[in-house]
Design a protein around this motif. Structure first.
Motif, PDB file in Angstrom:
ATOM      1  N   UNK A 115     -44.717  43.700   4.459  1.00  0.00           N
ATOM      2  CA  UNK A 115     -45.359  44.825   3.758  1.00  0.00           C
ATOM      3  C   UNK A 115     -44.908  44.876   2.302  1.00  0.00           C
ATOM      4  N   UNK A 119     -48.994  43.507  -0.741  1.00  0.00           N
ATOM      5  CA  UNK A 119     -49.557  44.857  -0.830  1.00  0.00           C
ATOM      6  C   UNK A 119     -50.656  45.041   0.229  1.00  0.00           C
ATOM      7  N   UNK A 122     -49.303  45.930   3.620  1.00  0.00           N
ATOM      8  CA  UNK A 122     -48.895  47.346   3.631  1.00  0.00           C
ATOM      9  C   UNK A 122     -50.140  48.226   3.782  1.00  0.00           C
ATOM     10  N   UNK A 123     -51.212  47.883   3.075  1.00  0.00           N
ATOM     11  CA  UNK A 123     -52.471  48.629   3.184  1.00  0.00           C
ATOM     12  C   UNK A 123     -52.991  48.586   4.619  1.00  0.00           C
ATOM     13  N   UNK A 126     -50.971  50.897   6.764  1.00  0.00           N
ATOM     14  CA  UNK A 126     -51.212  52.315   6.452  1.00  0.00           C
ATOM     15  C   UNK A 126     -52.510  52.778   7.117  1.00  0.00           C
ATOM     16  N   UNK A 129     -52.117  52.853  11.025  1.00  0.00           N
ATOM     17  CA  UNK A 129     -51.271  53.971  11.458  1.00  0.00           C
ATOM     18  C   UNK A 129     -52.020  55.290  11.311  1.00  0.00           C
ATOM     19  N   UNK A 130     -52.801  55.410  10.244  1.00  0.00           N
ATOM     20  CA  UNK A 130     -53.593  56.620  10.029  1.00  0.00           C
ATOM     21  C   UNK A 130     -54.607  56.833  11.151  1.00  0.00           C
ATOM     22  N   UNK A 131     -55.241  55.744  11.599  1.00  0.00           N
ATOM     23  CA  UNK A 131     -56.205  55.854  12.700  1.00  0.00           C
ATOM     24  C   UNK A 131     -55.495  56.251  13.994  1.00  0.00           C
ATOM     25  N   UNK A 133     -52.774  58.032  14.157  1.00  0.00           N
ATOM     26  CA  UNK A 133     -52.394  59.444  13.991  1.00  0.00           C
ATOM     27  C   UNK A 133     -53.557  60.358  14.393  1.00  0.00           C
TER      28      UNK A 133
ATOM     29  N   UNK B 119     -48.528  49.760  -5.344  1.00  0.00           N
ATOM     30  CA  UNK B 119     -48.045  49.319  -4.037  1.00  0.00           C
ATOM     31  C   UNK B 119     -47.052  50.341  -3.470  1.00  0.00           C
ATOM     32  N   UNK B 122     -48.748  53.235  -1.759  1.00  0.00           N
ATOM     33  CA  UNK B 122     -49.241  52.802  -0.441  1.00  0.00           C
ATOM     34  C   UNK B 122     -48.064  52.756   0.546  1.00  0.00           C
ATOM     35  N   UNK B 123     -46.923  52.254   0.112  1.00  0.00           N
ATOM     36  CA  UNK B 123     -45.732  52.213   0.960  1.00  0.00           C
ATOM     37  C   UNK B 123     -45.330  53.632   1.383  1.00  0.00           C
ATOM     38  N   UNK B 125     -47.109  56.325   1.708  1.00  0.00           N
ATOM     39  CA  UNK B 125     -47.993  56.933   2.705  1.00  0.00           C
ATOM     40  C   UNK B 125     -47.933  56.189   4.049  1.00  0.00           C
ATOM     41  N   UNK B 126     -47.665  54.872   4.027  1.00  0.00           N
ATOM     42  CA  UNK B 126     -47.488  54.165   5.312  1.00  0.00           C
ATOM     43  C   UNK B 126     -46.282  54.747   6.065  1.00  0.00           C
ATOM     44  N   UNK B 129     -47.005  58.435   7.231  1.00  0.00           N
ATOM     45  CA  UNK B 129     -47.951  58.465   8.342  1.00  0.00           C
ATOM     46  C   UNK B 129     -47.279  57.984   9.629  1.00  0.00           C
ATOM     47  N   UNK B 130     -46.428  56.979   9.495  1.00  0.00           N
ATOM     48  CA  UNK B 130     -45.696  56.467  10.659  1.00  0.00           C
ATOM     49  C   UNK B 130     -44.793  57.541  11.262  1.00  0.00           C
ATOM     50  N   UNK B 132     -45.283  60.764  11.027  1.00  0.00           N
ATOM     51  CA  UNK B 132     -46.192  61.730  11.641  1.00  0.00           C
ATOM     52  C   UNK B 132     -46.665  61.251  13.011  1.00  0.00           C
ATOM     53  N   UNK B 133     -46.949  59.956  13.122  1.00  0.00           N
ATOM     54  CA  UNK B 133     -47.406  59.359  14.385  1.00  0.00           C
ATOM     55  C   UNK B 133     -46.345  59.552  15.473  1.00  0.00           C
ATOM     56  N   UNK B 136     -46.153  63.118  16.723  1.00  0.00           N
ATOM     57  CA  UNK B 136     -47.255  63.466  17.629  1.00  0.00           C
ATOM     58  C   UNK B 136     -47.049  62.844  19.015  1.00  0.00           C
TER      59      UNK B 136
END
Lengths: 191, 191
Positions: A115, A119, A122-123, A126, A129-131, A133, B119, B122-123, B125-126, B129-130, B132-133, B136
């Motif tokens: 990651x 880049x 890492x995208x 992200x 993981x968002x999906x 969540x 970058x 993006x890191x 928020x990854x 979000x992780x 947060x996952x 949950x």
């Protein structure tokens, strides 16, 4: 095996052959038979697994010995005990194989390294993981709403193949309903 | 207001003054009074909100009019109807202010643009979000295990301030228990 992983990445990002070969070099193949455990409660957890083929479940066994299924994973899904990794604690979950499985295994240290180096990797994670969540928020809402019927329909829509591959008793455990309630739903669905 | 956001990013990444100023230029401040709605069921959802001060809740109202709380958000938390954004559908949730709130608002298009340009954003928020996952997954396990006591303790540990700021009836709704059960827990906790 590597084709599945490449296609999976390329749902979201594009990779050159050289990039993919480099990324793949951090993954190790792992094969397990039906009924074998990938992770057992109390294990140290340092890896995440990409499912190339087969089916696994991650479950928590409570003090009374009752099993709660937190996740199924089949082709193109990722699985591990994420909480254990984040807390650097021992596994709370058991992850076992419901069919023979082919996995690609990567350590969290290497995943973070990739990651960091790419880049776009890492995208990719992200977005994935968002999906994940959002899917969990949906499952919480349906648990709070005590709406097992909608959980059933959600699962059927998301993983139709699961209903052929998983014993009904485990589907019921995932949904948090009794085996009898589940049968009522499937009869309704066939009407 | 911007100091809170900078400190929040810098829990995970470091930013130069110039970088932060550029990033901040994509955020718009928004102030709402107690009882106002940030998002209402049926709204188009294009923004995500960072809470500088105050307290909000995101809830789903079922067909019988019963409200299920999916999330509280206070200082340094992010909130929106993530499912609506992902599906590009109208909001399913109501998000309302339980106190006067100061927010910083960013559109998803701009968040994605910043993730693309930096970058490290993006890191950030990854990683967020992780986390947060994982939170949950924990909540799902405790719902499946029907272990309201552990949900109560988890919430008390995660957000001690919430218990001073939120009416008990809403805490009960978040936990999926009756007001009476909740009182039993809080009495136990004071012993």
């Amino acid at each position: 095996m590597s084709i599945a992983l490449r296609q999976h990445f390329e749902e979201i990002i594009t990779l050159t052959d050289a990039e993919f070969d480099y990324i793949l070099s951090y993954f190790t193949p792992k094969k397990l038979k039906k009924h074998q455990f990938l992770v057992q409660e109390g294990d140290a957890v340092t890896n995440e697994y990409f499912v190339v083929s087969g089916l696994l479940k991650a479950a928590y066994t409570n003090e009374a010995g009752k099993e709660h299924i937190i996740q199924f994973a089949m082709e193109n899904w990722w699985i591990t005990d994420y909480q254990a990794v984040a807390n650097q604690s021992k596994a709370n979950l058991n992850i076992d194989c419901m069919e023979e499985v082919d996995l690609l295994c990567i350590s969290f240290a290497d995943k973070n390294k990739l990651c960091d180096e790419f880049h776009k990797i890492e995208h990719f994670f992200r977005i994935k993981t968002g999906l994940g969540y959002i899917a969990l928020q949906k499952r919480i809402l349906s648990l709070l709403n005590n709406d097992a019927q909608s959980r059933y329909e959600q699962l059927l829509k998301q993983y139709p193949a699961l209903f052929q591959r998983v014993p009904k008793s485990l589907i019921a455990s995932f949904l948090g309903v009794s085996r009898e309630t589940l049968s009522r739903f499937s009869r309704k669905n066939q009407d």
